[in-house]
Structures are given as structure tokens and as C-alpha cells.
Enzyme design. Structure first.
Site, PDB file in Angstrom:
ATOM      1  N   ARG A  64      -9.588 -11.162   1.341  1.00  0.00           N
ATOM      2  CA  ARG A  64     -11.438 -12.280   1.492  1.00  0.00           C
ATOM      3  C   ARG A  64     -10.457 -14.059   1.619  1.00  0.00           C
ATOM      4  O   ARG A  64     -10.791 -14.874   1.690  1.00  0.00           O
ATOM      5  CB  ARG A  64     -11.642 -12.304  -0.253  1.00  0.00           C
ATOM      6  CG  ARG A  64     -10.296 -12.515  -0.704  1.00  0.00           C
ATOM      7  CD  ARG A  64     -10.918 -11.401  -2.169  1.00  0.00           C
ATOM      8  NE  ARG A  64     -10.615  -9.632  -2.188  1.00  0.00           N
ATOM      9  CZ  ARG A  64     -11.475  -9.082  -3.235  1.00  0.00           C
ATOM     10  NH1 ARG A  64     -11.168  -9.342  -4.260  1.00  0.00           N
ATOM     11  NH2 ARG A  64     -10.890  -7.415  -3.018  1.00  0.00           N
TER      12      ARG A  64
ATOM     13  N   LYS B   9       0.676  -1.666   0.299  1.00  0.00           N
ATOM     14  CA  LYS B   9      -0.033   0.300   0.270  1.00  0.00           C
ATOM     15  C   LYS B   9       1.274   1.611  -0.069  1.00  0.00           C
ATOM     16  O   LYS B   9       2.055   1.050   0.460  1.00  0.00           O
ATOM     17  CB  LYS B   9      -0.955   0.261   1.242  1.00  0.00           C
ATOM     18  CG  LYS B   9      -2.304  -0.619   1.277  1.00  0.00           C
ATOM     19  CD  LYS B   9      -2.846  -1.175   2.980  1.00  0.00           C
ATOM     20  CE  LYS B   9      -4.232  -1.650   2.378  1.00  0.00           C
ATOM     21  NZ  LYS B   9      -4.990  -1.386   1.341  1.00  0.00           N
TER      22      LYS B   9
HETATM   23  N1  BES Z   1      -8.014  -3.579   4.207  1.00  0.00           N
HETATM   24  C1  BES Z   1      -8.630  -3.330   2.985  1.00  0.00           C
HETATM   25  C2  BES Z   1     -10.187  -2.985   2.452  1.00  0.00           C
HETATM   26  C3  BES Z   1      -9.975  -1.396   3.534  1.00  0.00           C
HETATM   27  C4  BES Z   1      -9.722   0.054   2.762  1.00  0.00           C
HETATM   28  C5  BES Z   1     -10.489  -1.213   4.520  1.00  0.00           C
HETATM   29  C6  BES Z   1      -9.475   1.008   3.557  1.00  0.00           C
HETATM   30  C7  BES Z   1      -9.654   0.325   5.045  1.00  0.00           C
HETATM   31  C8  BES Z   1     -10.631   0.866   4.977  1.00  0.00           C
HETATM   32  C9  BES Z   1      -8.294  -4.759   2.119  1.00  0.00           C
HETATM   33  O1  BES Z   1      -7.507  -5.709   2.617  1.00  0.00           O
HETATM   34  C10 BES Z   1      -8.088  -3.844   0.560  1.00  0.00           C
HETATM   35  O2  BES Z   1      -6.435  -3.999   0.847  1.00  0.00           O
HETATM   36  N2  BES Z   1      -8.551  -4.112  -0.184  1.00  0.00           N
HETATM   37  C11 BES Z   1      -8.282  -3.422  -1.202  1.00  0.00           C
HETATM   38  C12 BES Z   1      -8.341  -4.463  -2.970  1.00  0.00           C
HETATM   39  C13 BES Z   1      -8.051  -4.264  -4.333  1.00  0.00           C
HETATM   40  C14 BES Z   1      -7.083  -4.676  -3.962  1.00  0.00           C
HETATM   41  C15 BES Z   1      -8.649  -5.234  -5.075  1.00  0.00           C
HETATM   42  C16 BES Z   1      -9.405  -2.239  -1.918  1.00  0.00           C
HETATM   43  O3  BES Z   1      -9.717  -1.907  -1.463  1.00  0.00           O
HETATM   44  O4  BES Z   1      -8.118  -1.608  -2.608  1.00  0.00           O
HETATM   45 MN    MN Z   2      -5.246  -5.585   1.971  1.00  0.00          MN
END
Ligand code: BES
Ligand code: MN
Ligand code: ZN
Length: 495
Positions: free
Chosen positions: A350, A276
Site C-alpha cells: 500500500r 515474514k
Molecule cells: N505481499 C503480502 C500479501 C500476500 C500474502 C500476497 C499472501 C500473496 C500471498 C503483503 O505485502 C503483506 O505482507 N500483507 C500483510 C498485511 C498485514 C501486515 C497488515 C498480510 O497480508 O499479512
Molecule cells: Mn508485505
């Protein structure tokens, strides 16, 4: 902090803060019950405020009167509740939490809340008493865990004043719910340097012992034996070994159908090799909010002694980049035998839930709810305050939806058409772990659907509402404890 309930004239209530709710005065200027009594004792001080137009009863209007002669309480905080009959539990919660947050700024302070008869179609008087207890518990706890001066302080004594029948039970219930929300909030607000799979499991074990839940912790060896290859892959880049916590409340007796509540417990989500950005990562200690919500709700379900069987499961991992991390192109085999092509290590929640959901099905769950801070896409779709719900069963979805409504929490059902599932077709495995950019909250839910068999299931994406980015008068920033009350209401609905 315990909360007592008492009745009696408001003038005799001994508290540093006496918080009194009042509804809007009609044109006659006539005051409603607790206020009219106070007015008499205070020699008409309140009616003079009304006559001067200072006290209209508008929602969340407030007036602080200190050192009022004739009053045992040190301060009188009058809180407007809007037009009589129009009050909703969400509005009442906002008004009362604003008040308790204000009152809890200094240490060693006691507080009492008194409410008028509401005559509202959407919230009963006993529900309002519960909510007052929730407000006393939740409002006096902030994000001060790591501060020399915490900013908010538990009340030295907390009371709800009411003559309503059943108010003692209602207050006790609200107190349990508020404490459960605070447990969830605390775990989410603590940093990943101290909350990681092993310590979360320890905390869950301690909480379980305290409230009489059965608790089992599966370590990495057991998880391998249980074929949780998808969950273990996410964990393998971290020095922190994974855990799965299984809690059991057996209130429904043998043979009664079980509800399973499954929580995403990614104690820190760096994104893994699909790292990230700094901006995206800085709040990712919150990525175990699903697991913490499950734990909070389970403690409340146990303390309230609900006559249902509930299994609570937390899938606990840390998602880190490392020489040993799982990689793009890896094909994982989940517990139910399905193979998953990994195309983004940041779609890790997931992968964790896949195995834990399948495990819950194998434990005999006949109804499923999972909670997860799963996708940023859900926050784009519904904003920061609404939980997205996704389901394979209309009846169960509606039941959970009305539980949310009853709990005064915002949840909204999202479409689950198969066209979204088609977007997860993989060239090399049964499914891939990410779809295209659009509809990301739904493809994530369709992914999960692969692991619940035909069990009625509701997935709740709490990425927005579980963690607030800023302070508001009516709630502290950071963890919110959202959906704890909805889960309890959903379990109650099965009783
Ligand atoms: N933990 C994150 C989602 C999240 C985002 C939680 C903002 C709280 C606040 C999750 O694991 C994630 O990184 N999701 C990705 C999915 C994508 C890679 C398909 C996302 O939402 O960008
Ligand atoms: Mn994630
Ligand atoms: Zn995540």
C-alpha cells in the site's frame, strides 16, 4: 508461437494432436457437427463409442484415439463440453487447457483444436475460438524455466479449426491474450534473484518497444524529485534501487480520457523488519504480480490497437530487512502530502501504491484500476481463485465487474464503508499503514483510497488468484496470468 486458423474437414487436418470438443449427446444419441463428420469418415467408430456408453459428453471427459485410419492427425483427443447450451467460458477454458496441457508434454508436437457450434447463451462461438487460442498459448507453457527438462513445450504448429464467421480475428485476439498472460506468468515465475526493479524495468522497456508502447523509466533520483517518499522508504532496505515504469498506449487520440492501470511490483517481499516467517516468505517472488499483470495487459492492448488511451504504471521495489530499512514508528510523507505512520513494514504494498496512484492522478488519469497481491486477508475472505474488488465509484466498479465476467474471470466486490477507514487513524500522522486484524483486505483498500482523489478507481486484490500453490489438470501451478483479460476487456469497454 503463432496460431493459425483454418477450416475444412477434420479428417484432413494434419497435426500430431487433433483436439475435438463435443457436447453431451441427447437420448437419441445424435452427434453434433464436427463429431458427426468424423464419425462418417471413421466408419462409425465414434457412434460405437457413444452406443457403448464410453462417450457421454460430460464436461472434461476425454478420450484419446491414436493412429485412427482415415485421419490425417496422429492422435484424436475427444473432449467433453457438457450439456449443449449450458457451457460457460470458464468451463470451456478448463476443458481446453486440460487438453493442451496434455498434448504439450513432448517437444516438437503440433496441435489443432476444433469446436462444435455451442448455441450457448453465455459464450459466443467466436469467443470460444478466442478461448481455444488462449488455451493453445497458455497450456503449453509451464513452470519449467529453470529445469533441464521443462515438462511442457511450445507447439511446433498450433491451429484452430472453424467455419464460424470472424474466427480468424477471434483466434488472433485469443493468441494475443494468451501471449500476454504468458508474459505475466513468466515474470512472476522467475525468481527474485533475476527479477528486481531494474531488470523488470528493462523487460518492460523491451516489451514496450516490441509492441509499440511509449515507455519511461523513473530511477531513484527522479522518484525523489517526484516526492515519492512512501515508495522510496520501502525500497531503502534493499541493495536494489526502486523504479517506476510508465507505459503509454495512445489509441484514443489527443484529449480522449485516459485509463491508468497501476501494478504493485514488490519484486520480493521479505516483510522488511516485520520479517515474514519462512512459510509466509517462500512464495514472495510473486509479489510483483500486479505489475506483471499490468505489463501483460498493456502489451495486449497495444497489439490489439484498442482505440483508447491507457497509461500503465508499475511501482517496483524490493522489501528487505537491513541496517538502512525503514522502521516501525517512521512517519513517511507520500507524494500527495499525506503523512503515514509505519506500524508494520510488511504492509508495504500500500505504501508503494500510494505514491504511484497519486502520480497516475497527476498524469491526468480519469479512470483508475490497480492490481496488487496486497493482503493475505483477501485470500481468507474469498479463497484462492477469486479477486477482491474495492472501489470508490459504483458505476466504474460495475463496469470492471462486467469486464471480468466477459473475460470469464472471477471477481467480487467488497464493502468500502467509512468505518473501515476510521480504523487507520494515527496518533501521530494523517494515517497509519495497518489497521486491526479483522477486515484487513478492506482497511488496505481504504488506505489506498487516500491517494486517488475523487478519480473513479477500482482496486483488485489478486493475492489469491495470481499465484497457484499446486498443479491442476486444467492449469499449471505458479503464476496464472489472472486479470490480464479482464483489464483488456475493461479498456475495450471504454472505447
Ligand atoms: N505481499 C503480502 C500479501 C500476500 C500474502 C500476497 C499472501 C500473496 C500471498 C503483503 O505485502 C503483506 O505482507 N500483507 C500483510 C498485511 C498485514 C501486515 C497488515 C498480510 O497480508 O499479512
Ligand atoms: Mn508485505
Ligand atoms: Zn507484499
Amino acid at each position: 508461437m503463432d496460431i493459425s486458423s483454418t477450416s475444412g474437414p477434420l479428417t484432413t487436418i494434419e497435426a500430431d494432436w487433433l483436439i475435438v470438443g463435443y457436447t453431451a449427446t441427447d437420448s437419441s444419441g445424435e452427434l453434433d457437427a464436427p463429431l458427426s463428420d468424423l464419425d462418417e469418415a471413421l466408419g462409425g467408430a465414434v457412434s460405437r463409442l457413444v452406443a457403448a456408453g464410453d462417450l457421454t459428453g460430460k464436461l472434461s471427459e476425454s478420450h484419446l484415439l491414436a493412429d485412427v485410419p482415415g485421419l490425417a492427425a496422429g492422435r484424436l483427443l475427444l473432449v467433453g463440453l457438457g450439456a449443449p447450451g449450458k457451457l460457460t467460458s470458464r468451463k470451456l477454458e478448463k476443458a481446453l487447457v486440460s487438453a493442451t496441457r496434455r498434448a504439450s508434454k513432448s517437444a516438437e508436437v503440433s496441435a489443432a483444436i476444433a469446436l462444435p457450434q455451442l448455441n450457448s447463451e453465455t459464450i459466443s462461438d467466436t469467443e470460444a475460438m478466442s478461448l481455444a487460442a488462449v488455451a493453445l498459448q497458455v497450456g503449453c507453457v509451464g513452470q519449467g524455466l529453470y529445469r533441464a527438462k521443462p515438462g511442457r513445450h511450445a507447439f511446433s504448429a498450433a491451429t484452430v479449426v472453424s467455419d464460424v464467421e470472424g474466427s480468424a480475428e477471434a483466434v488472433a485476439r485469443g493468441s494475443v491474450l494468451g501471449q500476454a498472460m504468458n508474459l505475466t506468468r513468466e515474470l512472476v515465475n522467475r525468481g527474485a534473484m533475476e527479477v528486481y526493479p531494474e531488470t523488470f524495468a528493462d523487460r518492460a522497456t523491451a516489451a514496450a518497444t516490441e509492441c509499440g508502447l511509449e515507455c519511461e523509466v523513473l530511477d531513484e533520483n527522479r522518484l525523489r524529485d517526484e516526492r515519492m517518499g512512501s515508495l522510496m522508504a520501502v525500497a531503502q532496505g534493499s541493495v536494489r534501487p526502486p523504479r517506476v515504469v510508465v507505459l503509454r498506449h495512445n489509441g484514443g487520440g489527443e484529449g480522449a480520457p485516459a485509463l491508468a492501470i497501476v501494478g504493485k511490483g514488490v519484486t520480493f517481499d521479505s516483510g522488511g523488519l516485520s520479517l515474514k516467517s519462512n512459510e509466509g516468505m517462500k512464495s514472495m517472488k510473486c509479489d510483483m504480480a500486479g505489475a506483471a499483470t499490468m505489463l501483460g495487459a498493456m502489451t495486449a492492448i497495444a497489439k490489439l490497437g484498442l482505440p483508447v488511451n491507457v497509461i500503465g504504471l508499475a511501482g517496483l521495489v524490493e522489501n528487505m530487512p537491513d541496517g538502512n530499512s525503514f522502521k516501525l514508528g517512521d512517519v513517511l510523507t507520500a507524494r500527495n502530502g499525506k503523512t503515514i505512520e509505519v506500524l508494520n513494514t510488511d504492509a508495504e504494498g500500500r505504501l508503494v501504491l500510494a505514491d504511484v496512484l497519486a502520480y497516475a492522478v497527476d498524469l491526468g488519469a480519469e479512470r483508475l484500476i490497480d492490481l496488487a497481491t496486497l493482503t493475505g486477508a483477501c485470500v481468507v475472505a474469498l479463497g484462492e481463485e477469486v479477486t477482491g474488488t474495492f472501489s470508490n465509484c459504483d458505476d466504474w466498479s460495475q463496469a470492471v465487474g462486467s469486464a471480468a465476467k466477459q473475460a470469464g474471470e472471477l471477481a467480487w466486490p467488497m464493502p468500502m464503508d467509512d468505518l473501515f477507514g476510521d480504523l487507520l487513524k494515527s496518533d501521530v500522522a494523517d494515517i497509519k499503514n495497518v489497521g486491526p486484524r479483522w477486515g484487513g483486505a478492506i482497511t488496505a483498500a481504504k488506505f489506498l483510497e487516500n491517494f486517488v482523489d475523487s478519480t473513479p478507481w477500482v482496486h483488485m486484490d489478486i493475492a489469491g488468484p495470481s499465484f497457484a500453490s499446486s498443479n491442476k489438470p486444467h492449469r499449471e501451478g505458479g503464476a496464472t496470468g489472472c486479470m490480464v483479460r479482464t483489464l483488456v476487456a475493461a479498456a475495450e469497454g471504454l472505447a
